[in-house]
Design a protein around this motif. Structure first.
Motif, mmCIF file in Angstrom:
data_model
loop_
_atom_site.group_PDB
_atom_site.id
_atom_site.type_symbol
_atom_site.label_atom_id
_atom_site.label_comp_id
_atom_site.label_asym_id
_atom_site.label_seq_id
_atom_site.Cartn_x
_atom_site.Cartn_y
_atom_site.Cartn_z
ATOM 1 N N GLY A 196 1.364 5.958 -8.391
ATOM 2 C CA GLY A 196 2.307 6.338 -7.244
ATOM 3 C C GLY A 196 1.085 6.922 -5.982
ATOM 4 O O GLY A 196 1.442 6.850 -4.813
ATOM 5 N N ALA A 197 0.516 6.049 -6.278
ATOM 6 C CA ALA A 197 -0.949 5.540 -5.244
ATOM 7 C C ALA A 197 -0.849 5.923 -3.798
ATOM 8 O O ALA A 197 0.192 3.805 -3.827
ATOM 9 N N THR A 198 -0.814 5.286 -3.133
ATOM 10 C CA THR A 198 -0.567 4.397 -1.312
ATOM 11 C C THR A 198 -2.312 3.950 -1.250
ATOM 12 O O THR A 198 -2.868 4.149 -2.193
ATOM 13 N N ILE A 199 -2.160 2.970 -0.530
ATOM 14 C CA ILE A 199 -3.151 2.530 -0.467
ATOM 15 C C ILE A 199 -4.240 3.245 0.505
ATOM 16 O O ILE A 199 -5.824 2.760 -0.517
ATOM 17 N N SER A 200 -4.233 4.041 0.845
ATOM 18 C CA SER A 200 -5.534 4.835 1.594
ATOM 19 C C SER A 200 -5.798 5.459 -0.308
ATOM 20 O O SER A 200 -6.867 5.625 -0.266
ATOM 21 N N GLN A 201 -5.136 6.199 -0.488
ATOM 22 C CA GLN A 201 -5.552 6.599 -1.981
ATOM 23 C C GLN A 201 -5.789 6.209 -2.808
ATOM 24 O O GLN A 201 -7.029 6.093 -3.488
ATOM 25 N N ARG B 92 -9.137 -9.870 -0.044
ATOM 26 C CA ARG B 92 -7.806 -10.341 -0.132
ATOM 27 C C ARG B 92 -7.912 -11.868 -0.402
ATOM 28 O O ARG B 92 -8.363 -12.027 1.283
ATOM 29 N N ALA C 215 -10.929 -5.947 4.716
ATOM 30 C CA ALA C 215 -10.437 -6.731 5.057
ATOM 31 C C ALA C 215 -10.963 -8.314 4.225
ATOM 32 O O ALA C 215 -9.390 -8.969 4.645
#
Lengths: 288, 334
Positions: free
Chosen positions: B239-244, B130, B127
């Motif tokens: 193309g990976a999402t945040i969870s990936q 960043r 969390a």
């Protein structure tokens, strides 16, 4: 909504919610502690659901009562602070002096068994203190050193030295040796190099390690309980809070003032050293 | 390890004297250097031997003797040579009715506290990863539970959760209408849906997780900063999402640090005495081995039994650690 868009939005909200959650669980106990320390105990019993004191009821009575000596009707906490400061101070001096020497040897000199000796000393830090508590208790009781600050200081020294050695070694190995070699060529002795080159150059790291050792000794409870509990005049701050609560029957708000008082030095020291401290602790572990 | 100087492998001389049988004759300056090194290390070595190694051995001999606190006047470290040795102390402590449940409780306490504090630490680090305005201040705040003197932390928790004047109970009563709960004094509580839950024990574990999550947080936070940015750029292009990205980039990078943290925290939590002693004194179903050792030593004035139990504590810990290290090694191979 695509998975991408959904995750973007979800984690943006989750991030702020998480930060708020962590701020809450860390700040709330602090607020409770501070708030109660300024309230009379009757106010706590009447209004247990109130977090911060009413402006009208704020008083410093808790602080004066906890700190003033028993002759003046207080709880003698100033004396405990003196005891803890003395014990922690001597521990820092011992741990730093011998830690610096050992760390210098470990990073600058060649000798047989270096890796074994270093690993063995640092491993001590992982040993369960309770396994030594029994024999040390038996020995110091036999020697008549209970209650005695000396016994406690010796034990604190032995258990803070490994960490001091570990952190100083990490730091020394990152300091270039050129200056030391130059000093040697100019005719300085090895001890002279340590005193006049290594120590001044590593002052921030040494201060950080000193603060960490001080905090550990200031906070220690088990050995203080085993070795000092019998003599009220020898209590440390940690022991003092516990014993005043358990056996003396001190009002909660007065004890909260005591908690604030013993927390202040730690918070000040820690905020001074925070950057070095977190780097010093983690530097060995973040290599790829 | 970061030692820059490495001795040749072979016999070690932790005693401090320069080696007598060097394989090839060392130059005088080399020998002087080694002698100086041993001199510098002598205090550290002495402290380790006298205060760690010898007590460990004494602990074994004490555990084999019948020794009462009042007889300590006659105790000598080598008294066991004449004393009658036996395993009576081990029989005594393992024969207690509650013995096995105490051992089990200790393992659960250490495991649950460790896992929860690591989860919280990783969560906080992610969390906070960043930058945002005030991150430095929040980061300092998050370290508070770990830095706070343990007596102060425990006392604040006991006050907050007190059934008479605790703010948590007061709010719970006002807002949710629950009846006052004695978090540290009540052994079990009946909750809707889940049924009977060990209350004091869970609260103690929650305290442990709260107090030690900053420790995991600092390490994970530092490790996160060291993950090269281009890995995420590549993952984004793929193309990976945040969870990936977490699953395939972040988590693999954290595994090493998490394994070390688990080991350290498990060892310390397993041996924890102070937290439980300050919170419940070992009552209401929170008695772990370390509390029992203290009871034998002080409450029942029986150092022999206390020594025996502390050896059992170390043995149980070693067993759990061995299982863990084996399991880690097998997973790394797979």
């Amino acid at each position: 909504m695509s998975r991408h868009a959904f995750e973007e939005r979800f984690f943006r909200i989750a991030r702020w919610a998480s930060i708020a959650f962590f701020v809450a669980i860390t700040a709330f106990p602090l607020l409770v502690m501070l708030g109660l320390s300024f309230r009379p105990v009757s106010s706590l019993l009447n209004e247990p659901g109130r977090l911060l004191p009413r402006p009208s009821e704020i008083d410093l009575d808790g602080y004066t009562r906890i700190l003033s000596s028993r002759d003046d009707g207080g709880f003698g906490f100033a004396g405990f602070i003196g005891n803890s400061a003395y014990i922690a101070g001597v521990t820092v001096v011992l741990s730093l002096s011998f830690g610096i020497l050992a760390a210098y040897a470990a990073t600058r000199l060649r000798y047989r068994g270096a890796s074994f000796i270093n690993a063995a000393i640092v491993l001590v830090y992982l040993f369960p203190p309770l396994v030594f508590a029994v024999p040390l208790f038996v020995m110091f009781t036999r020697l008549g050193m209970r209650p005695s600050f000396t016994a406690v200081i010796i034990i604190y020294f032995a258990y803070t030295l490994p960490l001091a050695l570990y952190m100083l070694r990490n730091y020394f190995s990152s300091v270039p040796v050129d200056i030391e070699e130059a000093a040697r060529i100019d005719g300085a002795s090895r001890i002279g190099v340590i005193r006049h080159v290594v120590v001044p150059l590593s002052a921030p790291a040494i201060a950080t390690v000193g603060i960490y050792v001080f905090m550990s000794a200031w906070d220690e409870f088990l050995f203080a309980l085993l070795f000092l509990v019998e003599d009220r005049d020898s209590w440390t701050v940690a022991l003092g809070i516990n014993q005043l609560e358990a056996n003396v029957g001190t009002p909660t708000t007065v004890l909260m003032a005591g908690c604030v008082v013993i927390t202040i030095p730690v918070v000040v020291a820690f905020s001074l050293a925070q950057r070095f401290l977190t780097e010093g602790l983690t530097s060995g572990s973040v290599k790829d | 390890m970061t030692t820059t100087t490495q001795a040749p492998p072979g016999s070690d001389h932790p005693g401090g004297a320069p080696p007598r049988h060097a394989r090839r004759p060392a130059s005088p300056s080399r020998r002087r250097e080694a002698r100086f090194a041993y001199l510098l290390l002598l205090p550290a070595i002495l402290a380790t031997v006298v205060l760690v190694l010898l007590p460990l051995l004494w602990n074994v001999t004490i555990s084999l003797q019948s020794l009462r606190l009042i007889e300590l006047r006659n105790f000598t470290p080598f008294g066991f040579l004449q004393a009658e040795l036996g395993f009576d102390n081990f029989r005594l402590v393992t024969g207690q009715r509650e013995f096995w449940s105490t051992v089990g409780r200790t393992v659960v306490y250490a495991l649950a506290g460790t896992v929860l504090s690591l989860l919280l630490g990783v969560w906080a680090a992610l969390a906070m990863r960043r930058p945002f305005r005030g991150r430095g201040a929040v980061k300092a705040l998050l370290l508070v539970p770990y830095v706070l003197p343990v007596v102060a932390a425990a006392f604040v928790w006991r006050t907050m959760l007190s059934p008479q004047y605790g703010i948590v109970n007061a709010w719970g009563q006002d807002w949710f209408g629950w009846s006052r709960v004695d978090f540290f004094g009540q052994q079990t509580i009946d909750l809707p849906l889940v049924g009977s839950v060990p209350l004091a024990f869970s609260t103690v574990i929650a305290f442990e997780a709260w107090r030690y999550f900053p420790f995991a947080f600092i390490f994970v936070y530092a490790r996160l900063q060291a993950i090269p940015r281009h890995l995420y750029e590549a993952a984004t292009i793929d193309g990976a999402t945040i969870s990936q990205q977490f699953r395939y980039v972040t988590f693999p990078a954290l595994r090493g640090v998490l394994a070390v943290l688990f080991l350290l925290r498990f060892i310390w939590n397993f041996n924890d005495f102070t937290n439980i002693y300050l919170l419940t004194g070992g009552g209401a179903g929170t008695r772990v081995i370390s509390i029992e050792i203290y009871e034998w030593l002080i409450g029942r004035s029986n150092p022999g039994a206390a020594a025996a139990l502390s050896l059992i504590l170390a043995a149980v810990m070693l067993v759990v650690l061995t299982v863990y290290v084996r399991w880690q090694a097998r997973r790394d191979q797979a």
